[in-house]
Design an enzyme around this catalytic site. Structure first.
Site, PDB file in Angstrom:
ATOM      1  N   ARG A 258       4.046   3.735 -16.282  1.00  0.00           N
ATOM      2  CA  ARG A 258       5.626   3.899 -15.937  1.00  0.00           C
ATOM      3  C   ARG A 258       6.572   3.040 -16.785  1.00  0.00           C
ATOM      4  NH1 ARG A 258       6.588   0.677 -10.085  1.00  0.00           N
ATOM      5  NH2 ARG A 258       5.289  -1.119 -10.649  1.00  0.00           N
TER       6      ARG A 258
ATOM      7  N   LYS B 134      10.793  -0.379 -17.708  1.00  0.00           N
ATOM      8  CA  LYS B 134       9.969   0.032 -16.646  1.00  0.00           C
ATOM      9  C   LYS B 134      10.660   0.688 -15.676  1.00  0.00           C
ATOM     10  CE  LYS B 134       6.842  -2.670 -13.640  1.00  0.00           C
ATOM     11  NZ  LYS B 134       6.377  -4.089 -13.110  1.00  0.00           N
TER      12      LYS B 134
ATOM     13  N   ASP C  46       4.685   9.034 -10.588  1.00  0.00           N
ATOM     14  CA  ASP C  46       5.757   9.702 -10.947  1.00  0.00           C
ATOM     15  C   ASP C  46       6.316   8.929 -11.981  1.00  0.00           C
ATOM     16  OD1 ASP C  46       6.738   7.321  -9.755  1.00  0.00           O
ATOM     17  OD2 ASP C  46       7.132   8.315  -7.784  1.00  0.00           O
ATOM     18  N   GLY C  47       5.813   7.658 -12.345  1.00  0.00           N
ATOM     19  CA  GLY C  47       6.243   6.977 -13.675  1.00  0.00           C
ATOM     20  C   GLY C  47       7.673   6.233 -13.393  1.00  0.00           C
TER      21      GLY C  47
ATOM     22  N   ARG D 211      12.467  -5.061 -19.623  1.00  0.00           N
ATOM     23  CA  ARG D 211      11.647  -6.220 -19.502  1.00  0.00           C
ATOM     24  C   ARG D 211      11.546  -6.853 -20.995  1.00  0.00           C
ATOM     25  NH1 ARG D 211       5.997  -5.953 -16.889  1.00  0.00           N
ATOM     26  NH2 ARG D 211       5.540  -4.743 -18.562  1.00  0.00           N
TER      27      ARG D 211
ATOM     28  N   ARG E 132      -2.239  -6.831 -24.088  1.00  0.00           N
ATOM     29  CA  ARG E 132      -3.001  -7.507 -23.066  1.00  0.00           C
ATOM     30  C   ARG E 132      -4.560  -7.524 -23.326  1.00  0.00           C
ATOM     31  NH1 ARG E 132      -0.170  -4.724 -18.574  1.00  0.00           N
ATOM     32  NH2 ARG E 132       1.808  -3.940 -19.417  1.00  0.00           N
TER      33      ARG E 132
ATOM     34  N   ASP F  16      -6.015  -5.673 -17.391  1.00  0.00           N
ATOM     35  CA  ASP F  16      -4.993  -4.982 -17.861  1.00  0.00           C
ATOM     36  C   ASP F  16      -3.550  -5.792 -17.529  1.00  0.00           C
ATOM     37  OD1 ASP F  16      -5.828  -3.777 -15.119  1.00  0.00           O
ATOM     38  OD2 ASP F  16      -3.942  -2.833 -15.496  1.00  0.00           O
ATOM     39  N   ASN F  17      -3.650  -6.667 -16.659  1.00  0.00           N
ATOM     40  CA  ASN F  17      -2.577  -7.325 -16.346  1.00  0.00           C
ATOM     41  C   ASN F  17      -2.497  -8.808 -17.037  1.00  0.00           C
ATOM     42  OD1 ASN F  17      -1.762  -5.190 -14.714  1.00  0.00           O
ATOM     43  ND2 ASN F  17      -2.515  -5.995 -12.774  1.00  0.00           N
TER      44      ASN F  17
ATOM     45  N   ASP G 235       3.592  -8.303 -15.111  1.00  0.00           N
ATOM     46  CA  ASP G 235       3.340  -7.245 -14.166  1.00  0.00           C
ATOM     47  C   ASP G 235       2.811  -7.748 -12.714  1.00  0.00           C
ATOM     48  OD1 ASP G 235       2.803  -5.514 -16.105  1.00  0.00           O
ATOM     49  OD2 ASP G 235       0.553  -5.371 -16.255  1.00  0.00           O
TER      50      ASP G 235
END
Length: 486
Positions: free
Chosen positions: A93, A113, A125-126, A176, A183, A252-253, A262
């Site tokens: 997203r 974002k 839905d992104g 951002r 990551r 992944d964060n 994140d």
């Protein structure tokens, strides 16, 4: 200061090749409007954000248009989520709109974002909503004000486009800013998909742009992993010292540069609870507050495994052991400062830990208690009229021990108070205060964000703002547990 169309744009990450990203344009939102721009951050970056004009900025934030020199991409990565490897991850997203190099030679990412669906959306839905976007906008500023490594946010916009979460909400986007959005999960993706030459290329890329001091190292990849472990340890030591709970420490964060990002169901501790869980999806307490240092090491071991084609296993293990040493040393340094202990004594960790144990036992507010200590002297601690935060028999007994200890460092207690006030915030972005700000923004009161950014830029001094911003929450406002969509 340069306007957006004058910045020195580049696309260094996209140049790594198509295996790490997909070319995607933002999906336009309807009925878009500007909520706020972070003027302080814009000036720090050398951007004249006002010269853009609100109409053009709204178009850029809402996906209705992009600058010619931008080339938006969705990054591909994977990662371990709650300890289980998930190969189907990536920017679901958000889009890396572009990169730019400022007049100081620093490279920065523009990441939007809430920009719509990508090949990695997995049916979602992104989109982002005002609630989560306001929270990230404010926490980015709060962490920076506390000198905790973090991504930041330059602007936030809203839209009339409806988004379904637990209920129908309004869409929003957040611009951002970070030196890099790479990551741990980027390296895991390349490792588990067998792209070993690309692992080396990505490591070389991070070293070139973000750790240039390592490029001539005899064993630069081992030095690279060592640098990542140190940055991660420092970041998490700061989390622990200020009572910050991330909530979703999946690999992944985890930023390869040791930045907090994140932001989801994050929270600062109110009452000191070492096992506090801020994410109601974390059924096992894997990411509870007291687990964060250990999870950081676990995540680093997953990264080390992904780098095993570049680094010897003994070197990986050595860096992981250094992580424990570094995080403990950094945490003790930060906590000594928060308790006003100028010199270092062997008994200091026990003194600090016994205070934390009392806070937990007596239900004391973590940050407020330390702030009260920084604003009062020993002559007042035994006063029956003292704030009830400290006026408890067991705590008064600890204060006597503490008074003897600080006497070793200060002849004048005003010096101690001054030093402590410089590191113990008067204002913390507590969960209920963030929710209050969200509701005001949803009601069109956008100026509240400027007030908050002013306060959070220096949370250690007195500000003209609502009095309750500096006070602990009421009982019904404590311990709010949030979801990953927060």
């Amino acid at each position: 200061m340069k306007s957006l169309d004058q910045l020195d744009y580049c696309h260094t990450y996209a140049d790594l090749g198509p295996s790490l990203s997909s070319r995607v344009n933002p999906t336009p939102l309807s009925g878009s409007y500007l909520i706020h721009t972070n003027q302080r951050l814009a000036k720090q970056l050398g951007i004249d954000i006002e010269s853009v004009g609100d109409e053009i900025l709204i178009q850029l934030l809402s996906g209705q248009g992009i600058l010619e020199s931008w080339s938006p991409i969705a990054m591909k990565y994977t990662g371990h989520q709650f300890g289980q490897y998930n190969p189907d991850l990536g920017d679901g997203r958000g889009l890396l709109l572009t990169e730019f190099i400022n007049d100081n030679g620093e490279k920065w990412d523009f990441h939007l974002k809430g920009s719509g669906q990508t090949p990695y959306s997995r049916g979602a839905d992104g989109r982002a909503v005002i609630r989560s976007s306001v929270r990230e906008y404010l926490i980015s500023a709060a962490m920076d004000g506390l000198s905790i490594p973090t991504t930041q946010a330059l602007a936030i916009s809203g839209a009339s486009t409806p988004v379904r979460r637990e209920e129908i909400e309004s869409a929003a986007t957040l611009l951002r800013i970070a030196p890099s959005h790479v990551r741990f999960g980027h390296f895991e993706y390349l490792f588990y998909s067998g792209q070993h030459s690309e692992i080396k290329a990505l490591a070389d890329y991070i070293i070139l742009w973000h750790m240039p001091e390592l490029k001539d190292s005899e064993d630069k990849y081992a030095a690279f992993f060592q640098q990542v472990t140190k940055r991660t340890a420092s970041m998490i030591a700061h989390w622990q010292a200020y009572g910050f709970c991330h909530g979703v420490m999946n690999t992944d964060n985890m930023s390869i540069l040791g930045l907090t990002f994140d932001y989801g169901p994050f929270a600062f501790l109110d009452t000191y609870l070492s096992k506090h869980i801020c994410n109601h999806s974390d059924y096992s307490g894997r990411y509870a507050f007291h687990q964060q240092p250990g999870i950081g090491q676990w995540n680093l071991s997953a990264l080390g495994y992904a780098l095993s084609s570049l680094i010897d296993s003994k070197q990986i293990e050595a860096s992981l052991q250094e992580y424990s040493t570094h995080i403990q040393a950094e945490y003790r340094r930060l906590m000594r400062a928060r308790f006003g202990l100028d010199s270092e004594h062997d008994s200091d960790p026990e003194l600090i830990n016994s205070c934390l144990e009392l806070m937990e036992k007596l239900g004391l507010d973590f940050n407020f208690t330390l702030r009260v200590l920084s604003e009062t002297g020993p002559d007042n601690w035994a006063d029956i009229g003292l704030d009830s935060t400290l006026n408890k028999p067991e705590f008064i007994a600890w204060l006597r021990e503490y008074q003897q200890r600080i006497a070793l460092d200060y002849g004048n207690d005003q010096q101690r108070q001054h030093a402590m006030q410089g590191v113990n915030p008067k204002y913390i972005l507590r969960t209920h205060l963030a929710q209050e700000a969200i509701e005001q923004v949803e009601n069109g009161e956008f100026d509240i964000l400027e007030t908050w950014l002013t306060v959070l830029a220096n949370p250690f001094i007195e500000h003209v703002c609502p009095t309750h911003w500096s006070l602990p929450p009421s009982n019904d406002q404590k311990g709010i547990c949030l979801s990953c969509s927060s």
